[in-house]
Design an enzyme around this catalytic site. Structure first.
Site, PDB file in Angstrom:
ATOM      1  N   LYS A  11       0.747  -1.150  -0.032  1.00 44.33           N
ATOM      2  CA  LYS A  11      -0.024  -0.049  -0.173  1.00 44.33           C
ATOM      3  C   LYS A  11       0.813   1.134  -0.106  1.00 44.33           C
ATOM      4  CE  LYS A  11      -4.181   1.315   2.393  1.00 44.33           C
ATOM      5  NZ  LYS A  11      -4.950   1.152   3.830  1.00 44.33           N
TER       6      LYS A  11
HETATM    7  C1  E4P Z   1      -7.962   1.638   4.105  1.00 41.46           C
HETATM    8  O1  E4P Z   1      -7.438   0.944   3.325  1.00 41.46           O
HETATM    9  C2  E4P Z   1      -8.088   3.036   4.731  1.00 41.46           C
HETATM   10  O2  E4P Z   1      -6.981   3.304   5.261  1.00 41.46           O
HETATM   11  C3  E4P Z   1      -9.215   3.267   5.582  1.00 41.46           C
HETATM   12  O3  E4P Z   1     -10.270   2.711   5.124  1.00 41.46           O
HETATM   13  C4  E4P Z   1      -9.252   4.724   6.058  1.00 41.46           C
HETATM   14  O4  E4P Z   1     -10.599   4.844   6.978  1.00 41.46           O
HETATM   15  P1  E4P Z   1     -10.883   5.922   7.974  1.00 41.46           P
HETATM   16  O5  E4P Z   1     -11.250   7.117   7.005  1.00 41.46           O
HETATM   17  O6  E4P Z   1     -11.995   5.677   8.609  1.00 41.46           O
HETATM   18  O7  E4P Z   1      -9.610   6.072   8.731  1.00 41.46           O
END
Ligand code: E4P
Length: 217
Positions: free
Chosen positions: A87
Site C-alpha cells: 500500500k
Molecule cells: C483503508 O485502506 C483506509 O486506510 C481506511 O479505510 C481509512 O478509513 P478511515 O477514514 O475510517 O480512517
C-alpha cells in the site's frame, strides 16, 4: 464486488472470515497502532498472521515517503507472503514506486486518494488497486460516492485495469452505494458488513415464523 475487512484486529478478521464472504484485508498504520502492534518485527509478524488467516489480498502499508526507501520497504513487505499488496500513498515518489512495483510483479494499493485526477495517475502507473476514501470525502461536504462513480466511468471509458477499492466506509449504506457506483472492492469495518444483515421486518418476520412453528410441533 469483493469484500475486504478494514482492520488489523485478528478477532474481527476471524469473525468476518467465518461468514465466508471475505476476499481480503486492508490495514494502515493507524489501524496497526490501534491494536498496539509496535516495532518492525511485530508488524511483519502481524501481517504474516493475517495472511495465514485469510486467503486473499492483504494490504500492508509503507511508511516511507522517498522513492528508494518505498521500494526497499515494499520489497520486504511483499516477501512476507504472496498475497501481500504493498500500500503506497498518492504522492510523487509513491507513483514512481507503484510503476516500479508494477514492472516487477508486485501488487500495489494506491492509498489516500481523493480525486479523479489522482485516480488517473495511479492507473497510468499500473496500480493493482486504488483506494478512494469515501467517508473522509463526505466529511468535507463533497460526495464520496460521486467520486467512486466518476472514477468507475473514467476507468471504463479508458480501459484502465486498476481495481477501485472503496475505503473509509462508515456504514452499510456506503457499501450498497459503492456497489451501485461500480466499485470493484469495498473495504469495510466489521460493523458495516454486519449492518448489511439488518432489517426490522426480517426480525419481526422471523419471530412470527418461530412462534407459528410452535403450533406445528
Ligand atoms: C483503508 O485502506 C483506509 O486506510 C481506511 O479505510 C481509512 O478509513 P478511515 O477514514 O475510517 O480512517
Amino acid at each position: 464486488m469483493k469484500f475486504f475487512i478494514d482492520t488489523a484486529n485478528l478477532a474481527q478478521i476471524r469473525e468476518a472470515n467465518e461468514l465466508g464472504i471475505l476476499d481480503g484485508v486492508t490495514t494502515n498504520p493507524s489501524l496497526m497502532a490501534k491494536e498496539g502492534i509496535k516495532g518492525e518485527a511485530a508488524i511483519m509478524n502481524h501481517y504474516k498472521t493475517i495472511c495465514e488467516l485469510v486467503d486473499g489480498d492483504i494490504s500492508a502499508e509503507v511508511i516511507s515517503t522517498e522513492y528508494t526507501a518505498i521500494i526497499e520497504e515494499g520489497k520486504k513487505l511483499a516477501a512476507i507472503h504472496p498475497n501481500i499488496v504493498v500500500k503506497v500513498p498518492m504522492i510523487k515518489d509513491g507513483i514512481k514506486a507503484i510503476k516500479w512495483f508494477s514492472d516487477n510483479g508486485i501488487k500495489t494499493n494506491c492509498t489516500l486518494v481523493f480525486s479523479a485526477g489522482q485516480a488517473i495517475l495511479a492507473a497510468k502507473a499500473g496500480a493493482t488497486y486504488l483506494s478512494p476514501f469515501i467517508g473522509r470525502v463526505d466529511d468535507t461536504n463533497w460526495d464520496g460516492i460521486d467520486l467512486i462513480a466518476q472514477i468507475a466511468n473514467i476507468y471504463s471509458l479508458q480501459g484502465f485495469k486498476t481495481q477501485i477499492l472503496a475505503a473509509s466506509i462508515r456504514n452499510a449504506l456506503h457499501i450498497v452505494k459503492c456497489a451501485e457506483a461500480g466499485a470493484d472492492v469495498c473495504t469495510c469495518p466489521l460493523d458495516s458488513i454486519l449492518g448489511l444483515l439488518k432489517h426490522p421486518l426480517t426480525d419481526i418476520g422471523l419471530a412470527k415464523f418461530l412462534e407459528d412453528a410452535k403450533k406445528t410441533a
